[in-house]
Write an enzyme that holds these catalytic residues in place. Structure first.
Site, short mmCIF file in Angstrom:
data_model
loop_
_atom_site.label_atom_id
_atom_site.label_comp_id
_atom_site.label_asym_id
_atom_site.label_seq_id
_atom_site.Cartn_x
_atom_site.Cartn_y
_atom_site.Cartn_z
N GLY A 227 62.53 20.36 79.25
CA GLY A 227 62.89 21.29 78.18
C GLY A 227 61.76 21.62 77.22
N GLU A 269 61.07 14.86 82.37
CA GLU A 269 60.81 15.71 83.54
C GLU A 269 60.54 17.16 83.13
OE1 GLU A 269 64.39 14.53 85.58
OE2 GLU A 269 65.48 16.22 84.74
N PRO A 270 59.39 17.40 82.53
CA PRO A 270 59.05 18.76 82.12
C PRO A 270 58.76 19.66 83.31
CG PRO A 270 57.15 17.32 81.87
CD PRO A 270 58.31 16.43 82.25
N GLY A 271 59.07 20.91 83.15
CA GLY A 271 58.69 21.93 84.13
C GLY A 271 57.75 22.92 83.44
N ARG A 272 58.35 23.74 82.59
CA ARG A 272 57.63 24.82 81.92
C ARG A 272 56.34 24.35 81.23
NH1 ARG A 272 60.34 29.11 79.82
NH2 ARG A 272 62.22 27.91 80.09
N TYR A 312 66.43 37.07 80.04
CA TYR A 312 66.53 36.30 78.79
C TYR A 312 66.03 37.07 77.58
CZ TYR A 312 66.35 32.41 82.22
OH TYR A 312 66.54 31.55 83.28
N CYS A 338 64.30 49.97 90.48
CA CYS A 338 65.22 51.04 90.07
C CYS A 338 66.37 50.49 89.24
CB CYS A 338 65.72 51.79 91.30
SG CYS A 338 64.40 52.74 92.04
N GLU A 339 66.07 50.01 88.06
CA GLU A 339 67.06 49.57 87.07
C GLU A 339 66.46 49.84 85.70
OE1 GLU A 339 69.74 46.72 87.27
OE2 GLU A 339 69.63 46.39 89.44
N TYR A 367 58.90 29.77 85.87
CA TYR A 367 60.07 30.61 86.08
C TYR A 367 59.69 32.08 86.22
CZ TYR A 367 62.00 26.22 84.53
OH TYR A 367 62.28 24.87 84.42
#
Ligand code: PLP
Length: 413
Positions: A227, A269-272, A312, A338-339, A367
């Site tokens: 986190g 357990e960091p990711g970012r 987000y 195309c959005e 991510y």
């Protein structure tokens, strides 16, 4: 005095320009040195404490980065058998992998156990069912700490509305169900959410998790989750490793020691935190559309490559690498999907953009590619790694529209 913080500069700007020249765009570039530096910052802060660090590879499973992180001594938090298979293929020992999943099938858990990976069970029923099939095995149990945090409601994983984890109030029943089957609960786990900017937001969840420790005599670790956020906006403060030590790790270890559980380690357990700032998405502007009300700069990338702004409303700094000194003007920086939600930024001041200019979307290492898709059947970006000695290596060549079409056709046509 102007209180507006200066725009974020792009690190390694020359190398990024060279990468675009040599390998084209869109391209993800990852700076290995930044990943080393982030690993060391966390490791050094926790040095001397009985702690362990895992990397949550969902943030970015690029093999070159996994090798860096493995070399830095990290274990891994895997959320699928695909992630486990990737780690095993890279030579990571199963004992370094925690398998943290949700809505998991028995078959997946059995395969993880078979591979020697420690399963992290997400619900009370699963503990009993796993124990029936694997009496005597070791497991970790994920709890919902009852509080959540994070940069957006989609990434808050604790609290009453969250699908994750066993309710704290069920800890005793889970402990009994495990004991009846000879299951050894060697770890308890929580993950509060993603993009948490201070240790103060993390501590209440870890504190709540510590409340269940007394039910589990075989415990070897308490996993406080990941986190840890990064500063995406100019002037923002990032997560401080020293604060993780002083306001989470040490208080947790002190509390464990007071409870006579000084033999229990604390894991994170960091990711970012390890990879976000290492990554840049390079994209070129191909169209400029001035409607009289807004100026749209149309790029050769989009939310199929970096979903965070659309999903987000996330902020990513944008740098015009072709015209860094140009006069700032407001742009809606758009993708080619195309959005209408396919925008990297709305009304963002960027040094004047001309057709053909090269943009760097900063802090795209977490991510980004890992949440990418081939929506609209556009191929993913190429992947380039900037080695610590300045070498640029193409580690994932650009795929063609024909490659993507072939994937869709499959064998069946
Ligand atoms: C169980 C678990 N651990 C760790 C992480 C990593 O989170 P972050 O990238 O915010 O550190 C996640 C992310 O969602 C997660 O679900």
């Amino acid at each position: 005095m102007d209180a507006t913080p200066p725009p974020k500069p792009a690190a390694h700007a020359d190398a990024l320009r060279e990468a675009a020249e040599r390998f084209g765009t869109p391209t993800y570039v990852y700076a290995e040195a930044t990943v080393h530096e982030r690993c060391r910052a966390l490791r050094d802060a926790l040095d001397g404490l009985p702690t362990r660090l895992l990397y949550a590879l969902k943030a970015n499973p690029t093999p070159a980065l996994l090798r860096v992180i493995a070399d830095e001594g990290f274990g891994f938090d895997a959320v699928s058998l695909g992630e486990v298979a990737l780690l095993r293929a890279l030579g990571v020992d199963a004992s370094r992998i925690l398998f943290t999943t949700t809505s998991t099938t028995d078959a997946e858990l059995d395969a993880a156990a078979e591979a020697g990976v420690l399963p992290n069970l997400d619900d009370a029923e699963r503990v009993a069912a796993f124990g029936d099939r694997h009496p005597g095995a070791e497991v970790c149990v994920r709890f919902n700490p009852g509080v959540g945090a994070g940069h957006h409601r989609h990434v808050v994983t604790g609290g009453a509305a969250s699908k994750f984890g066993v309710a704290l109030g069920q800890a005793e029943a889970v402990a009994e169900a495990a004991a009846r089957r000879g299951l050894r609960v060697v770890g308890v786990h929580q993950h509060v959410g993603s993009g948490v900017r201070s240790a103060a937001e993390l501590w209440p969840a870890v504190d709540a998790l510590l409340g269940v420790v007394g039910h589990f005599p075989d415990l070897r670790f308490v996993d406080g989750g990941g986190g840890m956020g990064v500063a995406y906006r100019p002037g923002e403060a990032g997560f401080e490793p020293a604060a993780l030590r002083d306001h989470v790790a040490r208080p947790a270890l002190d509390r464990l020691a007071r409870a006579g559980r000084g033999d229990v380690d604390v894991w994170f357990e960091p990711g970012r935190y390890l990879v976000a700032e290492a990554g840049v998405l390079l994209t070129r502007v191909h169209t400029l559309k001035d409607t009289g009300e807004r100026v749209f700069a149309g790029t050769d990338s989009g939310f199929n490559h970096l979903l965070r702004p659309a999903l987000y409303d996330a902020y990513h700094a944008l740098v015009n690498l072709s015209n860094p000194g140009g006069p700032p003007r407001p742009y809606d920086v758009a993708g080619n999907v195309c959005e209408s939600g396919d925008l990297f930024a709305r009304g963002r001041e960027v040094p004047e953009i001309r057709r053909g200019d090269l943009l760097a979307v900063l802090d795209a290492g977490a991510y980004g590619a890992s949440m990418g898709s081939t929506y609209n059947l556009r191929p993913p970006p190429a992947t380039v790694v900037l080695r610590p000695d300045g070498t640029l290596d193409l580690v994932r060549p650009r795929r063609t529209p024909e490659d993507v079409a072939r994937d869709v056709l499959g064998g069946a046509g």
